[in-house]
Design a protein around this motif. Structure first.
Motif, PDB file in Angstrom:
ATOM      1  N   PRO A 113     -35.899  17.284 -23.828  1.00 58.24           N
ATOM      2  CA  PRO A 113     -37.049  18.067 -24.296  1.00 58.24           C
ATOM      3  C   PRO A 113     -36.673  18.984 -25.451  1.00 58.24           C
ATOM      4  CG  PRO A 113     -36.301  18.835 -22.147  1.00 58.24           C
ATOM      5  CD  PRO A 113     -35.558  17.575 -22.422  1.00 58.24           C
ATOM      6  N   GLU A 114     -37.622  19.198 -26.324  1.00 59.33           N
ATOM      7  CA  GLU A 114     -37.377  20.044 -27.503  1.00 59.33           C
ATOM      8  C   GLU A 114     -36.971  21.461 -27.122  1.00 59.33           C
ATOM      9  OE1 GLU A 114     -40.446  18.089 -30.773  1.00 59.33           O
ATOM     10  OE2 GLU A 114     -41.194  19.588 -29.358  1.00 59.33           O
ATOM     11  N   THR A 115     -37.350  21.887 -25.924  1.00 62.82           N
ATOM     12  CA  THR A 115     -37.049  23.251 -25.480  1.00 62.82           C
ATOM     13  C   THR A 115     -35.657  23.404 -24.890  1.00 62.82           C
ATOM     14  OG1 THR A 115     -38.109  22.685 -23.369  1.00 62.82           O
ATOM     15  CG2 THR A 115     -39.474  23.802 -25.025  1.00 62.82           C
ATOM     16  N   MET A 118     -29.827  23.766 -27.601  1.00 62.60           N
ATOM     17  CA  MET A 118     -29.285  22.852 -28.602  1.00 62.60           C
ATOM     18  C   MET A 118     -27.818  22.529 -28.337  1.00 62.60           C
ATOM     19  SD  MET A 118     -30.403  21.192 -31.166  1.00 62.60           S
ATOM     20  CE  MET A 118     -29.559  20.006 -32.222  1.00 62.60           C
ATOM     21  N   THR A 121     -27.358  19.292 -26.497  1.00 59.33           N
ATOM     22  CA  THR A 121     -27.506  18.108 -27.342  1.00 59.33           C
ATOM     23  C   THR A 121     -26.201  17.820 -28.071  1.00 59.33           C
ATOM     24  OG1 THR A 121     -29.892  18.427 -27.662  1.00 59.33           O
ATOM     25  CG2 THR A 121     -28.727  17.161 -29.354  1.00 59.33           C
ATOM     26  N   GLU A 132     -32.114  12.143 -28.540  1.00 57.67           N
ATOM     27  CA  GLU A 132     -33.361  12.407 -29.255  1.00 57.67           C
ATOM     28  C   GLU A 132     -34.104  13.541 -28.560  1.00 57.67           C
ATOM     29  OE1 GLU A 132     -35.768   8.938 -29.971  1.00 57.67           O
ATOM     30  OE2 GLU A 132     -33.994   7.634 -29.979  1.00 57.67           O
ATOM     31  N   ARG A 133     -34.559  14.492 -29.346  1.00 55.31           N
ATOM     32  CA  ARG A 133     -35.335  15.612 -28.820  1.00 55.31           C
ATOM     33  C   ARG A 133     -36.820  15.312 -29.016  1.00 55.31           C
ATOM     34  NH1 ARG A 133     -32.079  20.198 -28.083  1.00 55.31           N
ATOM     35  NH2 ARG A 133     -33.809  21.648 -28.409  1.00 55.31           N
ATOM     36  N   VAL A 134     -37.569  15.312 -27.913  1.00 56.26           N
ATOM     37  CA  VAL A 134     -38.990  14.980 -27.952  1.00 56.26           C
ATOM     38  C   VAL A 134     -39.770  16.017 -27.141  1.00 56.26           C
ATOM     39  CG1 VAL A 134     -38.512  12.513 -28.183  1.00 56.26           C
ATOM     40  CG2 VAL A 134     -38.884  13.480 -25.922  1.00 56.26           C
ATOM     41  N   PRO A 135     -41.071  16.145 -27.359  1.00 56.49           N
ATOM     42  CA  PRO A 135     -41.865  17.064 -26.542  1.00 56.49           C
ATOM     43  C   PRO A 135     -41.761  16.706 -25.057  1.00 56.49           C
ATOM     44  CG  PRO A 135     -43.112  16.366 -28.458  1.00 56.49           C
ATOM     45  CD  PRO A 135     -41.871  15.518 -28.422  1.00 56.49           C
ATOM     46  N   SER A 136     -41.690  17.719 -24.213  1.00 56.78           N
ATOM     47  CA  SER A 136     -41.513  17.494 -22.773  1.00 56.78           C
ATOM     48  C   SER A 136     -42.580  16.575 -22.202  1.00 56.78           C
ATOM     49  CB  SER A 136     -41.523  18.850 -22.042  1.00 56.78           C
ATOM     50  OG  SER A 136     -41.352  18.677 -20.660  1.00 56.78           O
TER      51      SER A 136
END
Length: 330
Positions: A113-115, A118, A121, A132-136
């Motif tokens: 999740p983007e939240t 970092m 990651t 890959e960071r994506v919306p939860s």
């Protein structure tokens, strides 16, 4: 306790077999149970306190125990490096999978999740994985698309019977060190750990042991599942404990928690932060997600604890000094 087969719950035999995989896995260590440490860690309601230190695991969290059993059941195409595995994770499961994939020479992709912090990651990428960071709210549909279009093999981070059985090893370890606990409190995100521990304990004949799931108030998918009578969706789930904030509760984990636990306790983000500081000041590094069960004890959320043998499972210690400073500076 009803028909285990009908509910598709793990059996004690499956948990014991998974425990054998866990105990021999290079991923895992047998974590200690600190005994009768109430004088150091708990000045409140008088209890006999035990701390299960899964924050001292090889990759810093309990996740490797479920993963070790999952890996023992991988398809041949994945083991041979012909097919890539994919998962979704805010950090700890993804970190464990990437570490294992690096050691085993298999390909791994993690949707996070983007939240999520970092730094997690960066750690996952350091093992050679694709992150890959994506919306939860889009995690599951993105996983489904990759599985459909690229033929990747999905390893679910919590709603998986192999994971639940693997996490049951924590319950067996607790019982080996403390045969008759009165209460066990466990942090709950997707619910794989508490599902496994509760199944292991109750199926081992400890019907009187009370087991509680502990969730953040703003990431309470399991609590809502208990209210609704089915696994709940929570697309706006959020908390300082990112590892306890999946956008839904697992169907399999909900079935286990409903069958084997006494219910769900809720703690606030402020209580989580204060619990991490309390533990740190007494020598234990625990991230907010790993401190939820302790927060439930610290802030009197667990019913009928006076004089009881209480086991608190500390589930993760993956937090940097900078993150601790940000948490505590106010």
């Amino acid at each position: 306790m009803g028909d285990v087969e009908e509910l598709k719950l793990v059996s004690l035999e499956q948990i014991k077999a998974a425990n054998e995989e866990v105990q021999k896995s290079f991923l895992c260590t047998r974590t200690p149970l600190l005994e009768q440490v109430q004088s150091r860690f708990h000045e409140g309601t008088p209890v006999e306190l035990y701390l299960k230190l899964e924050n001292t695991q090889v990759t810093g969290s309990f996740k490797v125990k479920g993963l070790a059993n999952q890996l023992a059941h991988l398809p041949k195409a994945v083991r041979d490096g012909e097919k890539e595995v994919i998962t979704m994770s805010a950090g700890n499961y993804g970190k464990a999978l990437c570490y294992a994939a690096h050691k085993l020479g298999i390909k791994a992709r993690v949707l996070t999740p983007e939240t999520a912090p970092m730094d997690r990651t960066i750690i996952m990428e350091s093992y050679g994985a694709t992150v890959e960071r994506v919306p939860s709210s889009e995690l599951m549909q993105t996983v489904d698309r990759y599985v459909r279009e690229l033929g990747l093999h999905f390893l679910h981070p919590f709603d998986d019977l192999d994971i639940i059985a693997g996490h049951g090893s924590v319950g067996l370890e607790i019982l080996a060190d403390l045969p008759d606990p009165d209460i066990i409190a466990v942090c709950c995100g997707g619910g794989g750990l508490v599902a496994g521990i509760a199944a292991a304990v109750k199926l081992s004949g400890k019907a009187d042991t009370r087991i509680y799931c502990v969730e953040p108030e703003t990431a309470n998918a399991m609590h809502l599942s208990f209210q609704n009578g089915e696994a709940a969706q929570l697309p706006n789930s959020h908390s300082v404990a990112s590892g306890l904030s999946p956008p839904f509760a697992g169907r399999k984990t909900y079935n286990h928690c409903k069958h084997f636990t006494e219910g769900v306790l809720l703690v606030s983000d402020d209580e989580l932060v204060r619990a991490t500081k309390h533990l740190y000041e007494r020598g234990l590094v625990v991230e907010p997600a790993g401190a939820a069960a302790f927060a439930a004890l610290m802030f009197n959320k667990i019913p009928d604890v006076i004089g009881k043998r209480v086991v608190i499972v500390l589930t993760g210690g993956n937090i940097s000094p900078q993150q601790m400073y940000e948490l505590w500076k106010e």
